[in-house]
Design an enzyme around this catalytic site. Structure first.
Site, PDB file in Angstrom:
ATOM      1  N   GLY A 251       0.829  -1.206   0.000  1.00 26.56           N
ATOM      2  CA  GLY A 251       0.000   0.000   0.000  1.00 26.56           C
ATOM      3  C   GLY A 251       0.862   1.254   0.000  1.00 26.56           C
TER       4      GLY A 251
ATOM      5  N   ASP B 135      -2.379  -7.777  -5.314  1.00 24.39           N
ATOM      6  CA  ASP B 135      -3.432  -7.660  -4.310  1.00 24.39           C
ATOM      7  C   ASP B 135      -3.012  -8.479  -3.085  1.00 24.39           C
ATOM      8  OD1 ASP B 135      -5.679  -7.969  -2.734  1.00 24.39           O
ATOM      9  OD2 ASP B 135      -7.018  -8.516  -4.383  1.00 24.39           O
ATOM     10  N   VAL B 136      -2.731  -7.799  -1.974  1.00 26.37           N
ATOM     11  CA  VAL B 136      -2.217  -8.505  -0.786  1.00 26.37           C
ATOM     12  C   VAL B 136      -3.213  -9.511  -0.207  1.00 26.37           C
ATOM     13  CG1 VAL B 136      -0.598  -6.662  -0.102  1.00 26.37           C
ATOM     14  CG2 VAL B 136      -2.957  -6.659   0.812  1.00 26.37           C
TER      15      VAL B 136
ATOM     16  N   ASN C 280       1.385  -2.462   5.362  1.00 20.52           N
ATOM     17  CA  ASN C 280       0.600  -1.236   5.518  1.00 20.52           C
ATOM     18  C   ASN C 280      -0.731  -1.270   4.767  1.00 20.52           C
ATOM     19  OD1 ASN C 280       0.287   1.912   5.736  1.00 20.52           O
ATOM     20  ND2 ASN C 280       0.286   1.464   3.536  1.00 20.52           N
TER      21      ASN C 280
ATOM     22  N   TYR D 277     -12.937  -4.464  11.005  1.00 20.20           N
ATOM     23  CA  TYR D 277     -11.633  -3.769  11.035  1.00 20.20           C
ATOM     24  C   TYR D 277     -10.936  -3.983  12.389  1.00 20.20           C
ATOM     25  CZ  TYR D 277      -8.523   0.281  10.158  1.00 20.20           C
ATOM     26  OH  TYR D 277      -7.445   1.128   9.965  1.00 20.20           O
TER      27      TYR D 277
ATOM     28  N   ALA E 152     -11.347  -6.459  14.452  1.00 22.88           N
ATOM     29  CA  ALA E 152     -10.906  -7.855  14.541  1.00 22.88           C
ATOM     30  C   ALA E 152      -9.618  -8.049  13.751  1.00 22.88           C
ATOM     31  CB  ALA E 152     -11.992  -8.784  14.012  1.00 22.88           C
ATOM     32  N   ALA E 153      -9.567  -7.463  12.554  1.00 21.23           N
ATOM     33  CA  ALA E 153      -8.373  -7.608  11.715  1.00 21.23           C
ATOM     34  C   ALA E 153      -7.166  -6.952  12.373  1.00 21.23           C
ATOM     35  CB  ALA E 153      -8.621  -6.996  10.339  1.00 21.23           C
TER      36      ALA E 153
END
Ligand code: NAP
Length: 242
Positions: free
Chosen positions: A8, A59-60, A88, A153, A155-156
């Protein structure tokens, strides 16, 4: 040549980190998903900072594509390795859980958390062989305290902090440090649409952060000065949550 991969890296915090790391003499590998123009702008800014870089679009959240891109890079650079990884790349898709569509939960988890596995794992063996590495992930205040509308978000990012602490214990003996930073609100396109005037009233420093203020801490964690810091998550939130 020392190489740093910034996922990113085309915009926002990733761009600021890329420029800072360029100033430290790193050759920057700028990953991004789709914004070619922004990625080229970052590359130009890296060159202005006196270093050089290259674009590596993937795409990560896509495991196969991520591994293929990293393997291709390694094949093209048989004598080199990526010494610094900045995890990031991230997105948010906010909604109350009761309204949250499955795709918004899955996309946020795969982009912000599964990416940690997808990108970090293929870079670990070369770091272990060279007995040196720095892995720094951009978590969030949301992953520390939870914010309403961000079950996906939070949780991630919470998972990212936990994975950071676990991996730090796995690879410390190999002289690889693994850390995270947890920004509060940072002025990037990600916060477009938020009511800054209202939200900053809750922040003791009474403002959002600049992307470069996050980049400064990331650059410190990548530097030799931070050689004895690992498994940490440093808050950069203007005092919003301590
Ligand atoms: P941003 O300005 O929206 O930039 C997001 C970057 O991630 C772009 O370079 C984008 O690439 C890239 N990206 C998104 N999905 C990707 C994917 N699947 N694969 C590869 N690249 C992808 O965001 P930001 O504010 O700089 O955020 C950077 C990180 O900081 C994120 O992890 C975010 O969660 C975290 N963070 C931000 C804030 C804040 O207030 N801004 C606060 C706490 C934490 P393209 O240009 O190609 O789209």
């Amino acid at each position: 040549m020392k190489y740093a991969l910034v996922t990113g890296g085309s915009r926002g915090i990733g761009r600021a980190v890329a420029i800072r790391m360029a100033g430290m003499g790193y050759h920057i590998i700028i990953n991004y998903q789709s914004n070619d123009v922004a990625a080229e702008e970052t590359l130009a800014l890296i060159r202005e900072a006196g270093s050089d870089g290259e674009l590596l679009r993937f795409d990560v959240s896509n495991r196969e594509a991520t591994v293929a891109a990293i393997e291709q890079w390694q094949t093209n650079h048989p004598d080199d390795y990526i010494d610094v990884l900045i995890n990031n790349a991230g997105i948010r898709r906010d909604n109350l859980l009761v309204w949250m569509e499955p795709d918004d939960f899955d996309r946020v988890l795969s982009t912000n958390l599964y990416s940690f596995y997808n990108v970090t794992r293929p870079l670990l063996q070369p770091m272990i062989r060279h007995k040196h590495g720095r892995i720094i992930s951009i978590a969030s205040l949301s992953g520390q305290k939870g914010l309403p509308g961000q079950c996906n978000y939070a949780a991630a990012k919470g998972g990212l902090i936990a994975a950071t602490k676990a991996l730090a214990q796995e690879v410390g003996r190999k002289n690889i440090t693994v850390n995270a930073v947890a920004p509060g609100f940072v002025k990037t396109e990600m916060v477009d649409g938020l009511d800054e005037a209202e939200l900053k009233k809750q922040i003791p420093l009474n403002r959002f952060a600049e992307a470069d203020e996050v980049a400064a801490v990331v650059a410190f964690l990548a530097s030799d000065d931070a050689a004895y810091i690992t498994g940490e998550c440093i808050s950069i939130n203007g005092g919003l949550y301590t």
